[in-house]
Design an enzyme around this catalytic site. Structure first.
Site, PDB file in Angstrom:
ATOM      1  N   ASN A   5      47.228  41.656  36.083  1.00 19.84           N
ATOM      2  CA  ASN A   5      45.881  41.994  36.560  1.00 19.84           C
ATOM      3  C   ASN A   5      46.011  43.162  37.529  1.00 19.84           C
ATOM      4  OD1 ASN A   5      43.317  42.103  37.587  1.00 19.84           O
ATOM      5  ND2 ASN A   5      43.438  40.159  38.718  1.00 19.84           N
ATOM      6  N   LYS A  14      43.724  44.867  38.883  1.00 21.05           N
ATOM      7  CA  LYS A  14      42.612  44.896  39.858  1.00 21.05           C
ATOM      8  C   LYS A  14      42.066  46.326  40.030  1.00 21.05           C
ATOM      9  CE  LYS A  14      44.690  40.970  42.162  1.00 21.05           C
ATOM     10  NZ  LYS A  14      44.525  40.000  43.212  1.00 21.05           N
ATOM     11  N   HIS A  47      37.531  35.210  37.738  1.00 24.23           N
ATOM     12  CA  HIS A  47      38.604  35.418  38.726  1.00 24.23           C
ATOM     13  C   HIS A  47      38.062  35.068  40.114  1.00 24.23           C
ATOM     14  CE1 HIS A  47      41.526  37.432  41.288  1.00 24.23           C
ATOM     15  NE2 HIS A  47      42.361  37.347  40.276  1.00 24.23           N
ATOM     16  N   GLU A  66      38.300  36.455  42.867  1.00 25.03           N
ATOM     17  CA  GLU A  66      37.677  37.563  43.605  1.00 25.03           C
ATOM     18  C   GLU A  66      36.242  37.787  43.116  1.00 25.03           C
ATOM     19  OE1 GLU A  66      40.911  40.335  42.993  1.00 25.03           O
ATOM     20  OE2 GLU A  66      42.137  39.068  44.279  1.00 25.03           O
ATOM     21  N   GLU A  82      44.603  29.441  39.262  1.00 27.14           N
ATOM     22  CA  GLU A  82      44.968  30.327  40.362  1.00 27.14           C
ATOM     23  C   GLU A  82      44.451  29.748  41.676  1.00 27.14           C
ATOM     24  OE1 GLU A  82      45.667  34.571  38.986  1.00 27.14           O
ATOM     25  OE2 GLU A  82      43.510  34.371  39.123  1.00 27.14           O
ATOM     26  N   GLY A 104      47.434  36.917  46.215  1.00 29.36           N
ATOM     27  CA  GLY A 104      47.621  38.084  47.069  1.00 29.36           C
ATOM     28  C   GLY A 104      48.092  37.750  48.471  1.00 29.36           C
ATOM     29  N   SER A 115      50.676  34.976  43.565  1.00 31.72           N
ATOM     30  CA  SER A 115      51.934  35.483  44.121  1.00 31.72           C
ATOM     31  C   SER A 115      53.147  35.140  43.261  1.00 31.72           C
ATOM     32  CB  SER A 115      52.115  34.995  45.568  1.00 31.72           C
ATOM     33  OG  SER A 115      51.034  35.442  46.373  1.00 31.72           O
ATOM     34  N   GLY A 121      49.721  41.523  42.243  1.00 33.70           N
ATOM     35  CA  GLY A 121      50.551  42.502  42.948  1.00 33.70           C
ATOM     36  C   GLY A 121      51.823  42.898  42.196  1.00 33.70           C
TER      37      GLY A 121
END
Ligand code: PEP
Length: 255
Positions: free
Chosen positions: A10, A12, A97, A99, A168, A174, A214, A236
């Protein structure tokens, strides 16, 4: 039941057009050196989709989008229809997601509409679910997962193979804090049970449930070794070849 491993990046709201194209080419090389049984997908931002599509054209890498709107077309300024994504060559769309849920206020009702229209547009769906730290501390993790997974009621029997779930935990996204393999396994097993209640046991056994939060080269093997962890949704660590390749390699070694 043995399920193929699935590793998804992802990206982002990161990268420039040039860096996204380079990373896409790096991913093609990494996927070529990995076990072909492992599915690899990348989810660039909308405006990089076409560049990435061209760079992964002759590979098995799957092109994903990070979001879509819950309608086919209309006066929805700034939104993107799943039919437009399909037209661009996108194969899978991420929906729900954390976010999107927590920064942009997406509700389960909105997510239900998105899943419905994305399937109708012939896209595969990666449905993201997961609890916040407060919900975990309050002992509500499974209640939250059950509620979020209820959107799968919209999935018809012939569509079940087009759904992937990504568990998740919001507190692990993150943050550098990863769920322990035990926490991940427990949540994945529970997700599979909920999927079974909604779509039946066979669909639940076949469904790939990915872990996200993570994941990195150093913890991928122990997470991916859990019986109900079928892959990883990686944020990330998907932004560089050096970080993403070890995760693909860990999945390859287990496949
Ligand atoms: C994600 O964005 O879905 C994610 C899991 O991010 P990270 O790997 O950075 O925690």
């Amino acid at each position: 039941m043995s399920r193929a491993k699935y590793i998804a990046g992802n990206w982002k709201m990161h990268l420039t057009k040039r860096r996204a194209s380079t990373l896409a080419r790096d991913m093609v090389a990494a996927a070529e050196n990995s076990n072909p049984a492992v599915k690899v997908a990348v989810f660039p931002t909308y405006v990089h989709l076409d560049h990435v599509r061209r760079n992964i054209r002759n590979s098995n890498i799957i092109l994903g989008a990070q979001n879509c709107y819950g309608k086919k077309e209309g006066a929805f300024t700034g939104e993107i229809s799943p039919y437009m994504l399909r037209d661009m060559g996108v194969k899978v769309v991420m929906i729900g997601h954390s976010e999107r849920r927590h920064i942009f206020g997406e509700t389960d009702a909105m997510i239900f509409e998105k899943v419905k229209i994305a399937l109708r547009a012939k896209l595969d769906v990666m449905l993201c679910v997961g609890e916040t730290i407060d919900e975990r501390k309050a002992g509500e993790t499974f209640k939250v997962l059950a509620r979020q997974l209820k959107v799968l009621k919209v999935v018809k029997p012939a569509q079940t193979s087009r759904i992937t779930v990504a568990y998740e935990p919001v507190w692990a996204i993150g943050t550098g804090e990863t769920a322990t393999p035990q926490i991940a396994q427990e949540a994945h097993a529970e997700c599979r049970r909920f999927v079974g209640e909604i779509l039946g046991d066979e669909a639940a056994q076949q469904m790939q449930i990915l872990y996200g939060g993570s994941m990195k080269g150093s913890n991928a093997d122990e997470l991916l070794s859990q019986p109900d962890v079928d892959g990883g949704l990686v944020g990330g660590a998907s932004l560089s070849k050096d970080d993403f390749s070890p995760i693909i390699n860990a999945a390859s070694a287990l496949s």
